[in-house]
Write a protein that holds these residues in place. Structure first.
Motif, mmCIF file in Angstrom:
data_model
loop_
_atom_site.group_PDB
_atom_site.id
_atom_site.type_symbol
_atom_site.label_atom_id
_atom_site.label_comp_id
_atom_site.label_asym_id
_atom_site.label_seq_id
_atom_site.Cartn_x
_atom_site.Cartn_y
_atom_site.Cartn_z
ATOM 1 N N SER A 75 0.840 -1.052 -0.010
ATOM 2 C CA SER A 75 -0.061 0.024 -0.031
ATOM 3 C C SER A 75 0.716 1.325 -0.135
ATOM 4 O O SER A 75 1.966 1.227 0.110
ATOM 5 N N TYR A 83 1.090 -1.377 4.217
ATOM 6 C CA TYR A 83 0.275 -2.327 4.605
ATOM 7 C C TYR A 83 0.305 -3.405 3.386
ATOM 8 O O TYR A 83 0.312 -2.844 2.224
ATOM 9 N N PRO A 93 -5.755 -5.230 5.023
ATOM 10 C CA PRO A 93 -4.218 -5.746 5.041
ATOM 11 C C PRO A 93 -3.981 -7.253 5.595
ATOM 12 O O PRO A 93 -4.633 -7.611 6.755
ATOM 13 N N TRP A 96 2.365 -6.192 7.021
ATOM 14 C CA TRP A 96 2.900 -4.853 7.706
ATOM 15 C C TRP A 96 4.294 -4.597 7.449
ATOM 16 O O TRP A 96 5.096 -5.753 7.641
ATOM 17 N N ILE B 39 -7.699 -0.931 2.156
ATOM 18 C CA ILE B 39 -6.536 -0.930 1.214
ATOM 19 C C ILE B 39 -6.733 0.069 0.220
ATOM 20 O O ILE B 39 -6.005 0.747 -0.220
#
Ligand SMILES: Nc1nc2c(ncn2[C@@H]2O[C@H](COP(=O)(O)OP(=O)(O)O)[C@@H](O)[C@H]2O)c(=O)[nH]1
Ligand SMILES: [Mg+2]
Ligand SMILES: [Zn+2]
Lengths: 119, 199
Positions: A75, A83, A93, A96, B39
């Protein structure tokens, strides 16, 4: 959990729960316990009024190199965190990464599927 | 331990006007049901995909623009290290096709000179609203010596194919580069051996 680990590594394929996209090959990630906050995966309409809700997850697969992943999406950065999401269906997600530590990429055990595939 | 689990790493970019479907090409076209997850709200920066070509394991790192294309402010930093570029237009929007030449100039100006390119005419599922014929797409690609495909991110037509084709072209280039290097090495070794032999 024990049935997923062999010599400290994942003994099965790590896959997306929704579309069967392959995320990690067997024995490419080590098991690591660390408390990490991940936003929930649900749609926003279920989250009405609970915009920033998530949960703290403790059990993760850890790789040191982003190219250890078979397929994964990163992301945009939010407060130094990227994420991880499924590379095919975009759901997440599932993991991490803190951009200040380029050697740690986590996938939350609870948010993925583990499968034995005979190739 | 430090053994690499792949043979090649190719960095690919998606370029083109805003709205042509770059983000949808990067991801399996998600309908509105998923379109509102955490997201998709923050957006995707890049994705990693693993493919196999000619027995080689290849990692693709594919980057989407973060909307900079709207302001035509895509510059050198976005192009840095790129080995392949998907140049996308929308077959239902004339303007996005006209801008292909602009994007090609932008690429020429900012990207590595041996970057592989491919032109995609996206949204080919919307034939009833088509304003750019397939022939025109093929024509402009031919003029620039670039591959061309019509795609649909919505109905998943030629998306996979496009990435494979682009990766293939890069691999071809890479393999011939590697061969050159190997043959140079062999050449050096030979001369050394000869020297060794006569002394
Ligand atoms: N019918 C159709 N619509 C598409 C296709 N690809 C993208 N779209 C739509 O076009 C709009 C813009 O897409 P997006 O991926 O955000 O474009 P970007 O600005 O280039 O990233 C969205 O509403 C998509 O749903 C396609 O192949 N067919
Ligand atoms: Mg976009
Ligand atoms: Zn998925």
């Amino acid at each position: 959990m024990d049935d997923l680990i062999e010599d400290g590594k994942n003994n099965k394929w790590v896959m997306c729960k929704f579309c069967e996209s392959k995320i990690l090959r067997p024995s490419t990630a080590s098991y690591e316990e660390r408390e990490l906050f991940l936003p929930f995966m649900q749609k926003k309409k279920d989250l009405a009024g609970t915009e920033h809700k998530g949960e703290t997850l403790k059990r993760h697969w850890l790789v040191a190199d982003m190219f250890a992943f078979e397929n994964v999406g990163f992301s945009m950065t939010v407060d130094s965190i990227k994420y991880l999401a499924c590379a095919d269906c975009e759901r997440g997600p599932i993991g991490w990464h803190d951009i200040n530590d380029k050697t740690k990429f986590y996938i939350a055990v609870e948010r993925v599927e583990h499968r034995q595939i005979t190739q | 331990m430090a053994k690499k689990s792949y043979d090649y790493l190719f960095k690919l970019l998606l370029i083109g006007d805003s709205g042509v479907g770059k983000t949808c090409i990067l991801f399996r076209f998600s309908d509105d049901a998923f379109n509102t997850t955490f997201i998709s709200t923050i957006g995707i920066d890049f994705k990693i995909k693993t493919i196999e070509l000619q027995g080689k394991k290849i990692k693709l790192q594919i980057w989407d623009t973060a909307g900079q294309e709207r302001f035509h402010t895509i510059t050198t930093s976005y192009y840095r290290g790129a080995m392949g570029i998907m140049l996308v237009y929308d077959i239902t929007q004339e303007k996005t096709f006209d801008n292909i030449s602009k994007w090609l100039r932008n690429i020429e100006e900012h990207a590595n000179e041996d970057v592989e390119k491919m032109i995609l005419g996206n949204k080919c599922d919307m034939d009833d609203r088509r304003v750019v014929s397939k022939e025109r797409g093929e024509q402009i690609a031919k003029e620039h010596g670039i591959r061309f495909l019509e795609t649909s991110a919505k109905t998943n037509v030629n998306i996979e194919q496009a990435f494979y084709n682009l990766a293939e072209d890069i691999l071809k280039k890479q393999l011939s580069k590697d061969n050159e290097e190997t043959s140079q090495n062999i050449h050096v070794n030979n001369t050394q051996e000869k020297k060794g032999g006569c002394c």
